[in-house]
Design a protein around this motif. Sequence first.
Motif, PDB file in Angstrom:
ATOM      1  N   ARG A  83       0.857  -1.194   0.000  1.00 23.79           N
ATOM      2  CA  ARG A  83       0.000   0.000   0.000  1.00 23.79           C
ATOM      3  C   ARG A  83       0.885   1.233   0.000  1.00 23.79           C
ATOM      4  O   ARG A  83       1.894   1.298   0.686  1.00 23.79           O
ATOM      5  N   SER A 106      -9.625  -0.093 -13.049  1.00 25.22           N
ATOM      6  CA  SER A 106      -9.656   0.838 -11.920  1.00 25.22           C
ATOM      7  C   SER A 106      -8.449   1.764 -11.986  1.00 25.22           C
ATOM      8  O   SER A 106      -7.448   1.469 -12.663  1.00 25.22           O
ATOM      9  N   ASN A 108      -6.381   2.311  -9.637  1.00 22.61           N
ATOM     10  CA  ASN A 108      -5.274   1.586  -9.015  1.00 22.61           C
ATOM     11  C   ASN A 108      -4.584   0.652 -10.023  1.00 22.61           C
ATOM     12  O   ASN A 108      -3.357   0.636 -10.131  1.00 22.61           O
ATOM     13  N   GLN A 109      -5.377  -0.126 -10.763  1.00 19.91           N
ATOM     14  CA  GLN A 109      -4.815  -1.026 -11.765  1.00 19.91           C
ATOM     15  C   GLN A 109      -4.054  -0.247 -12.834  1.00 19.91           C
ATOM     16  O   GLN A 109      -2.974  -0.662 -13.271  1.00 19.91           O
ATOM     17  N   ASN A 112      -0.739   1.023 -11.448  1.00 17.65           N
ATOM     18  CA  ASN A 112       0.190  -0.108 -11.330  1.00 17.65           C
ATOM     19  C   ASN A 112       0.785  -0.467 -12.690  1.00 17.65           C
ATOM     20  O   ASN A 112       1.983  -0.728 -12.813  1.00 17.65           O
TER      21      ASN A 112
END
Length: 194
Positions: A83, A106, A108-109, A112
């Motif tokens: 995190r 998303s 977040n994805q 990343n």
Amino acid sequence: MTEKNLNYYMKLKYNVKTKEVRIDDDYYIQVYIPELPGLEIYVTSYNDVDQEINSAKKEWFASRIAQEKDIPEPIRQINKTGRVTLRMSRSLHEKVSYYADEEGVSLNQYLNQLIEDGFCNSKMEQIYEELRQIGNFQNDLNKTIHGEFQNSPQRLNNKIIMGFNDVSQSNRIDNQSESDGFKMYPTMEEQYRL
């Protein structure tokens, strides 16, 4: 600031990996350090691992230092939760959110994936640079070999043989004679009037 010389790199704690492999009918232990591309040795006993990998590391570091190439330092193995809090401007947040929506993933994805792509591109650039250096070495070697044979008799013979092979079929047929059932072709001296 610490001078990054051979002693500096030899003191760093790299993660040494081993893997048992079979080559032909023999079994070996492959020893490598993931952070140091191309550094890989094979030993027959686990007792030899430390001594042999240290010797190989020393040679690898010395070579990279002499060539003024970057030497990756060990990746620190710290337990992370996975995190992270990331702060960004509102406009950047809006752009990244838009592209994540376009991709159907998303935020977040998407972030990343951007980070992973950045790491992959960085590694690929290192690989491409090493391939370019190999290509430059091969070109230099070819030029050296070509230059060495440029004035030698062997090169002259090669030209004659290549030229002889290039003679058109019609020219060879026109100049041939037969003796004892064998077709006779002009000698290289006759062909090129040496």
